[in-house]
Design a protein around this motif. Sequence first.
Motif, PDB file in Angstrom:
ATOM      1  N   GLU A 238      -0.615   7.183  23.055  1.00  0.00           N
ATOM      2  CA  GLU A 238       0.392   8.217  23.260  1.00  0.00           C
ATOM      3  C   GLU A 238       1.330   8.302  22.065  1.00  0.00           C
ATOM      4  O   GLU A 238       1.666   9.392  21.583  1.00  0.00           O
ATOM      5  N   VAL A 239       1.725   7.129  21.553  1.00  0.00           N
ATOM      6  CA  VAL A 239       2.577   7.106  20.363  1.00  0.00           C
ATOM      7  C   VAL A 239       1.803   7.615  19.153  1.00  0.00           C
ATOM      8  O   VAL A 239       2.347   8.310  18.281  1.00  0.00           O
ATOM      9  N   GLY A 240       0.516   7.303  19.103  1.00  0.00           N
ATOM     10  CA  GLY A 240      -0.326   7.762  18.005  1.00  0.00           C
ATOM     11  C   GLY A 240      -0.424   9.271  17.939  1.00  0.00           C
ATOM     12  O   GLY A 240      -0.455   9.861  16.848  1.00  0.00           O
ATOM     13  N   ILE A 241      -0.469   9.910  19.102  1.00  0.00           N
ATOM     14  CA  ILE A 241      -0.524  11.375  19.150  1.00  0.00           C
ATOM     15  C   ILE A 241       0.749  11.962  18.539  1.00  0.00           C
ATOM     16  O   ILE A 241       0.705  12.894  17.726  1.00  0.00           O
ATOM     17  N   ALA A 242       1.895  11.415  18.928  1.00  0.00           N
ATOM     18  CA  ALA A 242       3.170  11.904  18.401  1.00  0.00           C
ATOM     19  C   ALA A 242       3.270  11.647  16.897  1.00  0.00           C
ATOM     20  O   ALA A 242       3.734  12.511  16.130  1.00  0.00           O
ATOM     21  N   TYR A 243       2.824  10.493  16.460  1.00  0.00           N
ATOM     22  CA  TYR A 243       2.884  10.161  15.035  1.00  0.00           C
ATOM     23  C   TYR A 243       1.943  11.056  14.227  1.00  0.00           C
ATOM     24  O   TYR A 243       2.271  11.466  13.109  1.00  0.00           O
TER      25      TYR A 243
ATOM     26  N   MET B 229     -11.489  -0.441   3.681  1.00  0.00           N
ATOM     27  CA  MET B 229     -10.222   0.019   3.100  1.00  0.00           C
ATOM     28  C   MET B 229      -9.531   1.021   4.021  1.00  0.00           C
ATOM     29  O   MET B 229      -8.302   0.988   4.182  1.00  0.00           O
ATOM     30  N   ALA B 230     -10.304   1.919   4.649  1.00  0.00           N
ATOM     31  CA  ALA B 230      -9.722   2.867   5.592  1.00  0.00           C
ATOM     32  C   ALA B 230      -9.085   2.129   6.759  1.00  0.00           C
ATOM     33  O   ALA B 230      -7.974   2.467   7.209  1.00  0.00           O
ATOM     34  N   THR B 231      -9.777   1.103   7.265  1.00  0.00           N
ATOM     35  CA  THR B 231      -9.233   0.298   8.370  1.00  0.00           C
ATOM     36  C   THR B 231      -7.950  -0.397   7.942  1.00  0.00           C
ATOM     37  O   THR B 231      -6.967  -0.467   8.693  1.00  0.00           O
ATOM     38  N   LYS B 232      -7.928  -0.910   6.719  1.00  0.00           N
ATOM     39  CA  LYS B 232      -6.761  -1.622   6.210  1.00  0.00           C
ATOM     40  C   LYS B 232      -5.541  -0.718   6.127  1.00  0.00           C
ATOM     41  O   LYS B 232      -4.415  -1.138   6.446  1.00  0.00           O
ATOM     42  N   HIS B 233      -5.756   0.550   5.707  1.00  0.00           N
ATOM     43  CA  HIS B 233      -4.645   1.497   5.623  1.00  0.00           C
ATOM     44  C   HIS B 233      -4.023   1.732   6.992  1.00  0.00           C
ATOM     45  O   HIS B 233      -2.787   1.748   7.143  1.00  0.00           O
ATOM     46  N   VAL B 234      -4.844   1.930   8.006  1.00  0.00           N
ATOM     47  CA  VAL B 234      -4.321   2.199   9.343  1.00  0.00           C
ATOM     48  C   VAL B 234      -3.624   0.972   9.910  1.00  0.00           C
ATOM     49  O   VAL B 234      -2.554   1.066  10.526  1.00  0.00           O
ATOM     50  N   MET B 235      -4.215  -0.186   9.698  1.00  0.00           N
ATOM     51  CA  MET B 235      -3.600  -1.429  10.183  1.00  0.00           C
ATOM     52  C   MET B 235      -2.250  -1.662   9.511  1.00  0.00           C
ATOM     53  O   MET B 235      -1.311  -2.144  10.150  1.00  0.00           O
ATOM     54  N   GLN B 236      -2.165  -1.323   8.230  1.00  0.00           N
ATOM     55  CA  GLN B 236      -0.888  -1.480   7.521  1.00  0.00           C
ATOM     56  C   GLN B 236       0.190  -0.584   8.137  1.00  0.00           C
ATOM     57  O   GLN B 236       1.344  -1.007   8.300  1.00  0.00           O
ATOM     58  N   LEU B 237      -0.171   0.652   8.499  1.00  0.00           N
ATOM     59  CA  LEU B 237       0.777   1.540   9.177  1.00  0.00           C
ATOM     60  C   LEU B 237       1.223   0.940  10.505  1.00  0.00           C
ATOM     61  O   LEU B 237       2.411   0.944  10.838  1.00  0.00           O
ATOM     62  N   GLU B 238       0.294   0.472  11.270  1.00  0.00           N
ATOM     63  CA  GLU B 238       0.618  -0.102  12.580  1.00  0.00           C
ATOM     64  C   GLU B 238       1.532  -1.319  12.428  1.00  0.00           C
ATOM     65  O   GLU B 238       2.489  -1.492  13.195  1.00  0.00           O
ATOM     66  N   ASN B 239       1.252  -2.147  11.434  1.00  0.00           N
ATOM     67  CA  ASN B 239       2.084  -3.332  11.223  1.00  0.00           C
ATOM     68  C   ASN B 239       3.495  -2.939  10.786  1.00  0.00           C
ATOM     69  O   ASN B 239       4.487  -3.537  11.217  1.00  0.00           O
ATOM     70  N   THR B 240       3.583  -1.930   9.914  1.00  0.00           N
ATOM     71  CA  THR B 240       4.897  -1.482   9.446  1.00  0.00           C
ATOM     72  C   THR B 240       5.716  -0.881  10.574  1.00  0.00           C
ATOM     73  O   THR B 240       6.919  -1.137  10.700  1.00  0.00           O
ATOM     74  N   LEU B 241       5.045  -0.074  11.418  1.00  0.00           N
ATOM     75  CA  LEU B 241       5.729   0.602  12.522  1.00  0.00           C
ATOM     76  C   LEU B 241       5.932  -0.318  13.718  1.00  0.00           C
ATOM     77  O   LEU B 241       6.796  -0.053  14.568  1.00  0.00           O
ATOM     78  N   GLY B 242       5.123  -1.363  13.821  1.00  0.00           N
ATOM     79  CA  GLY B 242       5.203  -2.248  14.968  1.00  0.00           C
ATOM     80  C   GLY B 242       4.661  -1.618  16.241  1.00  0.00           C
ATOM     81  O   GLY B 242       5.095  -1.958  17.348  1.00  0.00           O
TER      82      GLY B 242
ATOM     83  N   MET C 280       0.838  -1.207   0.000  1.00  0.00           N
ATOM     84  CA  MET C 280       0.000   0.000   0.000  1.00  0.00           C
ATOM     85  C   MET C 280       0.872   1.256   0.000  1.00  0.00           C
ATOM     86  O   MET C 280       1.977   1.242   0.531  1.00  0.00           O
ATOM     87  N   ASP C 281       0.352   2.318  -0.574  1.00  0.00           N
ATOM     88  CA  ASP C 281       1.063   3.589  -0.604  1.00  0.00           C
ATOM     89  C   ASP C 281       1.082   4.185   0.799  1.00  0.00           C
ATOM     90  O   ASP C 281       0.023   4.468   1.380  1.00  0.00           O
ATOM     91  N   LYS C 282       2.292   4.372   1.342  1.00  0.00           N
ATOM     92  CA  LYS C 282       2.392   4.869   2.721  1.00  0.00           C
ATOM     93  C   LYS C 282       1.830   6.275   2.856  1.00  0.00           C
ATOM     94  O   LYS C 282       1.222   6.607   3.872  1.00  0.00           O
ATOM     95  N   LEU C 283       2.040   7.122   1.849  1.00  0.00           N
ATOM     96  CA  LEU C 283       1.521   8.486   1.923  1.00  0.00           C
ATOM     97  C   LEU C 283      -0.006   8.480   2.023  1.00  0.00           C
ATOM     98  O   LEU C 283      -0.588   9.214   2.829  1.00  0.00           O
ATOM     99  N   THR C 284      -0.649   7.632   1.214  1.00  0.00           N
ATOM    100  CA  THR C 284      -2.111   7.524   1.293  1.00  0.00           C
ATOM    101  C   THR C 284      -2.537   7.022   2.664  1.00  0.00           C
ATOM    102  O   THR C 284      -3.513   7.511   3.243  1.00  0.00           O
ATOM    103  N   SER C 285      -1.782   6.050   3.195  1.00  0.00           N
ATOM    104  CA  SER C 285      -2.107   5.521   4.518  1.00  0.00           C
ATOM    105  C   SER C 285      -1.977   6.603   5.589  1.00  0.00           C
ATOM    106  O   SER C 285      -2.788   6.677   6.523  1.00  0.00           O
TER     107      SER C 285
END
Length: 309
Positions: free
Chosen positions: A60-65, A32-45, A1-6
């Motif tokens: 807390e990490v989500g706020i910083a991100y 699809m919106a859920t999938k984009h966010v989950m992909q970010l979380e999986n990539t970032l761990g 998935m395109d990270k910028l879109t995510s």
Amino acid sequence: MDKLTSMIVFTKVAKAGSFAAAAKELNLSRAMATKHVMQLENTLGIRLLNRTTRNLNLTEVGIAYLERCLQILDDIEETELSVTRLQTEPRGTLKVNATPFFGTYHIAPAIAAYNEAYPDVNVELVLQTGHVDLIEEGFDLAINLNELHDSSLIARKLGSSQRVVCGSPDYFKRRGFPATPNDLKKHNCLVNNTLAPRDQWQFSEPVTGNTSVVKVTGTLEANNADALRLAAISGLGLALLPTYMTGQDLQKGRLQAILKNYDPVQVEIHAVYPHRKHLSAKVRTFVDFLHERFHPTPPWEKWASGPHD
């Protein structure tokens, strides 16, 4: 998935507090919106969002991100717009604020030259002293000759002006020439009572570079520097004035500068304008034009380099 879109999807979800609302705004399915966010979380761990059946909250990490994502997306948008602006000609009305003397003798001639290059820009020049609220009064920019205090404004240095102690040839024939700043105590010094401290002139020592302050007195105080300039030309006394005001007088011999080995504090000249995400072409080109006009040697310093300075 395109990270910028995510990243875009994530920011929309975080702001809306809902996958469904964000998906609708982006014309995506909720899945699809859920999938984009989950992909970010999986990539970032990491977990960016805490989800329940009723609520969705940033970790807390989500706020910083989120803060970093918003900055990155803003930078991308700014970059795209900057490229687009290269094809945009400045146009419209440019409202400029300046002090009466500097605006009359230096900004007005600059506007005439600027308008030859950018005929689609109309300039409204307002000359006044004192504090100006650029946003409230609708100014695009102001020419600032004082210390900068408002950190919410963007400032670009256009140049500087020396300050000189000067008097008329007639005055020096009658009273002689001070050799050091301390000698000013024996002379009639014309005081600008809008400057604090009004009766103290500051100099830089020629050898050590240390500053010294001389308390001066005289028979005239005024709240207008041009009045002091005219009084000095008439032979009343000595004045401490910027060269953007006295340059022509120095060149033509109406005034003579003294204590040249001692440096009074300079006047710094800035263009200031409100902090805006996208600077208009008319403001950008006018500020660039003034910067080029006043560099490397501004016209008032060229005047001061004549035989009588």
